[in-house]
Design a protein around this motif. Sequence first.
Motif, PDB file in Angstrom:
ATOM      1  N   TYR A  81       0.823  -1.213   0.000  1.00 23.49           N
ATOM      2  CA  TYR A  81       0.000   0.000   0.000  1.00 23.49           C
ATOM      3  C   TYR A  81       0.860   1.267   0.000  1.00 23.49           C
ATOM      4  CZ  TYR A  81      -3.740   3.265   1.281  1.00 23.49           C
ATOM      5  OH  TYR A  81      -4.637   4.315   1.294  1.00 23.49           O
ATOM      6  N   GLN A  88      -3.944   6.172  -5.154  1.00 26.88           N
ATOM      7  CA  GLN A  88      -4.833   7.165  -4.520  1.00 26.88           C
ATOM      8  C   GLN A  88      -4.110   8.510  -4.433  1.00 26.88           C
ATOM      9  OE1 GLN A  88      -5.752   5.044  -0.857  1.00 26.88           O
ATOM     10  NE2 GLN A  88      -7.807   4.610  -1.585  1.00 26.88           N
ATOM     11  N   ASP A  90      -5.468  11.447  -3.994  1.00 30.31           N
ATOM     12  CA  ASP A  90      -6.137  12.371  -3.082  1.00 30.31           C
ATOM     13  C   ASP A  90      -5.805  11.977  -1.638  1.00 30.31           C
ATOM     14  OD1 ASP A  90      -7.786  14.001  -1.615  1.00 30.31           O
ATOM     15  OD2 ASP A  90      -9.593  13.575  -2.780  1.00 30.31           O
ATOM     16  N   LYS A  93      -8.551  10.422   0.511  1.00 29.67           N
ATOM     17  CA  LYS A  93      -8.841   8.997   0.340  1.00 29.67           C
ATOM     18  C   LYS A  93      -7.912   8.144   1.204  1.00 29.67           C
ATOM     19  CE  LYS A  93     -12.079   9.326  -2.833  1.00 29.67           C
ATOM     20  NZ  LYS A  93     -13.484   8.872  -2.549  1.00 29.67           N
ATOM     21  N   VAL A  94      -6.658   8.561   1.294  1.00 34.82           N
ATOM     22  CA  VAL A  94      -5.690   7.835   2.119  1.00 34.82           C
ATOM     23  C   VAL A  94      -6.073   7.938   3.591  1.00 34.82           C
ATOM     24  CG1 VAL A  94      -3.265   7.683   2.811  1.00 34.82           C
ATOM     25  CG2 VAL A  94      -3.852   8.238   0.439  1.00 34.82           C
ATOM     26  N   LYS A  97      -8.866   5.666   4.373  1.00 38.25           N
ATOM     27  CA  LYS A  97      -8.422   4.273   4.454  1.00 38.25           C
ATOM     28  C   LYS A  97      -7.889   3.946   5.854  1.00 38.25           C
ATOM     29  CE  LYS A  97      -6.150   0.365   3.423  1.00 38.25           C
ATOM     30  NZ  LYS A  97      -6.798  -0.951   3.229  1.00 38.25           N
TER      31      LYS A  97
END
Length: 229
Positions: A81, A88, A90, A93-94, A97
């Motif tokens: 990841y 990702q 943006d 978004k991280v 997560k």
Amino acid sequence: IGVLKSRKIHFAPPIREEQQRAIDRMGSGAHNKVILRFAKEDIFWPKEVPNFNCLDPCIQWLNLHAYGKEGVLVAHVWPPYAYNFKGQGDDKKVVEKVMETLQTMFRKMDSKSRMPSPVDQIVTRWDTDPFSLGSYSFLGVESQQLDPLLLSWPHPIENPRCFFAGEATSLIGQQCVYGAVESGRRAVKELICKVKNVEFDHVKESLQPEPELTEHDLLDVAFTKVNEI
């Protein structure tokens, strides 16, 4: 090491062929961080526990609140990841997560009590930052054990003008802060010897660094000598 591997820096004269091969063989790894700061009243995790893990093998948590940074959690993000966060782009978004990971750890997924939102967040992207292109080095499949030594030689070797340092150039501390500090000491010593026209045993210093001076002492001497030129 990531920038050197990209060959976006051009040396004149070119660096030695065996040194370039060592750079090409070396791996460049990714280790990113997501730093979250929560309001004091929103702290929901064990305040005194310094570290905790989750079921996601790509994420480990460091509780900076336990070390005096009020309301701060750091998610250490590992591959796969960590590599560009799987596309990702943006940061939001991280953050979502890693917040989902916290949700599974400290709240039931069907609970009406949702996670508080952080008031600040920082997402590092060392593997895509053009000035780093990676977080640390590692010996690749085709690497040789002495590649860090090959990488550490100054350039050009006959009349050095460029001195290499960093954990990737350390035989005794690759991937570690210690290796970065040790290699910095070695490079400063080598620079001082060059300025003073004193012979420097590069191999000996790389294998058996002598910590008789602190890095602050060496930097003071280096700046003094450079100012004398």
